[in-house]
Design an enzyme around this catalytic site. Structure first.
Site, PDB file in Angstrom:
ATOM      1  CB  ALA A  66      -0.830  -0.087   1.321  1.00  0.00           C
ATOM      2  N   GLY A 110       0.357  -4.959   0.705  1.00  0.00           N
ATOM      3  CA  GLY A 110      -0.483  -5.110  -0.099  1.00  0.00           C
ATOM      4  C   GLY A 110      -0.257  -5.810  -1.506  1.00  0.00           C
ATOM      5  CD  GLU A 113      -2.629  -7.733   2.598  1.00  0.00           C
ATOM      6  OE1 GLU A 113      -2.271  -6.581   2.219  1.00  0.00           O
ATOM      7  OE2 GLU A 113      -3.170  -8.015   3.558  1.00  0.00           O
ATOM      8  CD  GLU A 133       1.081  -5.842   5.672  1.00  0.00           C
ATOM      9  OE1 GLU A 133       1.853  -6.802   5.719  1.00  0.00           O
ATOM     10  OE2 GLU A 133       0.524  -5.683   4.465  1.00  0.00           O
TER      11      GLU A 133
HETATM   12  N1  DAK Z   1       4.615   3.363  -0.328  1.00  0.00           N
HETATM   13  C1  DAK Z   1       5.039   4.336  -0.833  1.00  0.00           C
HETATM   14  N2  DAK Z   1       6.337   4.579  -1.123  1.00  0.00           N
HETATM   15  C2  DAK Z   1       7.098   3.663  -1.286  1.00  0.00           C
HETATM   16  C3  DAK Z   1       6.787   2.264  -0.803  1.00  0.00           C
HETATM   17  C4  DAK Z   1       5.530   2.201  -0.345  1.00  0.00           C
HETATM   18  N3  DAK Z   1       5.095   0.990   0.210  1.00  0.00           N
HETATM   19  N4  DAK Z   1       7.457   1.269  -1.161  1.00  0.00           N
HETATM   20  C5  DAK Z   1       8.767   2.266  -1.660  1.00  0.00           C
HETATM   21  N5  DAK Z   1       8.388   3.259  -1.657  1.00  0.00           N
HETATM   22  C6  DAK Z   1       8.957   4.513  -2.410  1.00  0.00           C
HETATM   23  C7  DAK Z   1      10.312   4.947  -1.631  1.00  0.00           C
HETATM   24  O1  DAK Z   1       9.576   5.642  -0.497  1.00  0.00           O
HETATM   25  C8  DAK Z   1      11.043   5.647  -2.543  1.00  0.00           C
HETATM   26  O2  DAK Z   1      10.607   7.007  -2.838  1.00  0.00           O
HETATM   27  P1  DAK Z   1      11.727   8.134  -2.726  1.00  0.00           P
HETATM   28  O3  DAK Z   1      12.289   8.267  -1.539  1.00  0.00           O
HETATM   29  O4  DAK Z   1      12.589   7.942  -3.825  1.00  0.00           O
HETATM   30  O5  DAK Z   1      10.564   9.338  -3.052  1.00  0.00           O
HETATM   31  C9  DAK Z   1      10.917   4.722  -3.673  1.00  0.00           C
HETATM   32  O6  DAK Z   1       9.721   4.094  -3.581  1.00  0.00           O
HETATM   33  C10 DAK Z   1      12.047   3.767  -3.853  1.00  0.00           C
HETATM   34  O7  DAK Z   1      12.050   3.062  -2.728  1.00  0.00           O
HETATM   35  P2  DAK Z   1      13.734   2.896  -1.976  1.00  0.00           P
HETATM   36  O8  DAK Z   1      14.450   3.791  -2.227  1.00  0.00           O
HETATM   37  O9  DAK Z   1      13.354   2.419  -0.444  1.00  0.00           O
HETATM   38  O10 DAK Z   1      14.184   1.463  -2.634  1.00  0.00           O
HETATM   39  P3  DAK Z   1      15.189   0.341  -2.142  1.00  0.00           P
HETATM   40  O11 DAK Z   1      15.529  -0.364  -3.553  1.00  0.00           O
HETATM   41  O12 DAK Z   1      16.195   0.772  -1.384  1.00  0.00           O
HETATM   42  O13 DAK Z   1      14.011  -0.453  -1.275  1.00  0.00           O
HETATM   43  C11 DAK Z   1      12.113  -1.834  -0.633  1.00  0.00           C
HETATM   44  C12 DAK Z   1      13.101  -1.002  -1.622  1.00  0.00           C
HETATM   45  C13 DAK Z   1      10.881  -2.262  -1.283  1.00  0.00           C
HETATM   46  C14 DAK Z   1      12.872  -2.889   0.475  1.00  0.00           C
HETATM   47  C15 DAK Z   1      11.669  -0.353   0.365  1.00  0.00           C
HETATM   48  O14 DAK Z   1      11.398   0.541  -0.620  1.00  0.00           O
HETATM   49  C16 DAK Z   1      10.763  -0.618   1.284  1.00  0.00           C
HETATM   50  O15 DAK Z   1      10.848  -1.478   2.570  1.00  0.00           O
HETATM   51  N6  DAK Z   1       9.495  -0.141   1.037  1.00  0.00           N
HETATM   52  C17 DAK Z   1       8.390  -0.557   2.040  1.00  0.00           C
HETATM   53  C18 DAK Z   1       7.561  -1.901   1.839  1.00  0.00           C
HETATM   54  C19 DAK Z   1       6.554  -2.134   3.005  1.00  0.00           C
HETATM   55  O16 DAK Z   1       6.758  -1.887   4.105  1.00  0.00           O
HETATM   56  N7  DAK Z   1       5.563  -2.470   2.202  1.00  0.00           N
HETATM   57  C20 DAK Z   1       4.214  -3.010   3.107  1.00  0.00           C
HETATM   58  C21 DAK Z   1       3.601  -1.750   3.185  1.00  0.00           C
HETATM   59  S1  DAK Z   1       2.267  -1.881   4.230  1.00  0.00           S
HETATM   60  C22 DAK Z   1      -5.257  -2.116   4.948  1.00  0.00           C
HETATM   61  C23 DAK Z   1      -5.202  -2.813   3.760  1.00  0.00           C
HETATM   62  C24 DAK Z   1      -3.790  -3.213   3.173  1.00  0.00           C
HETATM   63  C25 DAK Z   1      -2.748  -2.557   3.883  1.00  0.00           C
HETATM   64  C26 DAK Z   1      -2.964  -2.143   5.189  1.00  0.00           C
HETATM   65  C27 DAK Z   1      -4.289  -1.891   5.568  1.00  0.00           C
HETATM   66  N8  DAK Z   1      -6.714  -1.945   5.302  1.00  0.00           N
HETATM   67  C28 DAK Z   1      -7.862  -2.442   4.572  1.00  0.00           C
HETATM   68  C29 DAK Z   1      -6.764  -1.075   6.516  1.00  0.00           C
HETATM   69  C30 DAK Z   1      -1.563  -3.034   3.444  1.00  0.00           C
HETATM   70  C31 DAK Z   1      -0.325  -2.461   3.982  1.00  0.00           C
HETATM   71  C32 DAK Z   1       0.803  -2.552   3.488  1.00  0.00           C
HETATM   72  O17 DAK Z   1       0.973  -2.933   2.187  1.00  0.00           O
END
Ligand code: DAK
Length: 259
Positions: A66, A110, A113, A133
């Site tokens: 997400a 997400g 998912e 998450e």
């Molecule tokens: N959201 C927003 N931006 C993101 C992102 C994300 N999930 N993932 C990456 N980006 C952005 C980074 O912020 C960065 O942007 P800038 O800083 O350049 O502006 C750009 O993408 C490149 O990312 P990185 O510089 O971090 O790239 P790396 O290769 O160093 O690292 C990475 C890649 C995938 C390991 C890292 O970006 C990372 O850890 N990203 C977050 C992964 C994560 O935690 N994903 C899970 C998100 S939680 C719900 C329904 C669904 C959900 C929740 C509630 N309800 C119905 C209530 C779902 C929740 C989730 O998905």
């Protein structure tokens, strides 16, 4: 064909291909992207020329979750009242036509998912799956705790959710999360090839087969078998079943009419 900002759509024969396309954010699933994906799926679902749909991302990321930046500031009442994420996100799971998620690189949160909402996942050898998450102070909210558990069992799902660790493609195939692993360079071609094979069958019969398999997730074995039997019986009322069996007897290829 509509134009979109966050996805690319392309029709390859009887296959609809949707490519998530927010490269700068690793295909983070913004509200806009999910709305556009939903629109594209609506179009393909209502197009009689389309028999299967492939959803893919980039080489680096199917989707990194997400859009954390977009949702970070939301409060409970806002997300509850707006049915946050839920309303748009379930569209892929609701598709009646067969769907394939072709996953390379990150499928996180997400993103994982969303992939699990497809009928099956074809993975590149670069694919990495996780439900991280907990690392950002929330829990999977788009079906992850339910679908991952059904796919890989409680123990592995619990470990994935509670430790937030990543699973690589080899482990994902071994665990039953993905149907097959292919070299990254071949992923989209292979997904299209499989989708074309599916799309070449009778559309309504493929839809019934999908409904029957999906019932295995929703009900008891006895009810599921009864449901399958009713659907199998009803294929005998459609022209494509007559054609398929006649073609076999006559040693020729069937010509499906999708009715
Ligand atoms: N959201 C927003 N931006 C993101 C992102 C994300 N999930 N993932 C990456 N980006 C952005 C980074 O912020 C960065 O942007 P800038 O800083 O350049 O502006 C750009 O993408 C490149 O990312 P990185 O510089 O971090 O790239 P790396 O290769 O160093 O690292 C990475 C890649 C995938 C390991 C890292 O970006 C990372 O850890 N990203 C977050 C992964 C994560 O935690 N994903 C899970 C998100 S939680 C719900 C329904 C669904 C959900 C929740 C509630 N309800 C119905 C209530 C779902 C929740 C989730 O998905």
């Amino acid at each position: 064909m509509a134009t979109y900002d966050t996805i690319l759509v392309e029709t390859r024969g009887a296959v609809g291909l949707v490519t998530l396309n927010r490269p700068k954010a690793l295909n983070a699933l913004s509200d806009r992207l999910m709305a556009e994906l939903g629109q594209a799926l609506d179009v393909y679902e209502s197009d009689d020329a389309i028999g299967a749909i492939v959803v893919t991302g980039s080489e680096k990321a199917f989707a990194a979750g997400a859009d954390i930046k977009e949702v970070a500031g939301f409060g409970f009442m806002e997300v509850y009242k707006a049915d946050f994420i839920t309303s748009r996100w379930e569209r892929l799971a609701r598709c009646r036509k067969p769907t394939i998620a072709a996953v390379a690189g990150y499928a996180l949160g997400g993103g994982c998912e969303l992939a699990m909402m497809a009928d099956f996942i074809l993975a590149a050898d670069t694919a990495q799956f996780a439900l991280p998450e907990l690392t950002i102070g929330t829990i999977p909210g788009a079906g992850g705790t339910q679908r991952l558990t059904r796919l890989v069992g409680k123990s592995k799902a619990m470990e994935m959710v509670l430790s937030a660790r990543r699973m690589d493609a080899v482990e994902a195939e071994r665990a039953g999360l993905v149907s097959r692993v292919v070299p990254a360079a071949d992923l989209v071609d292979e997904a299209i090839r499989v989708a074309q094979r599916i799309a070449a069958f009778s559309g309504p019969v493929a839809m019934m087969a999908k409904e029957a398999v999906n019932a295995a997730y929703e009900t008891t074995l006895a009810e599921g078998v009864r449901f399958e039997r009713r659907l199998a019986h009803s294929t005998f009322a459609i022209e494509d079943q007559k054609e398929g069996m006649a073609a076999f007897a006559e040693k020729r290829q069937p010509v499906w009419k999708n009715r």
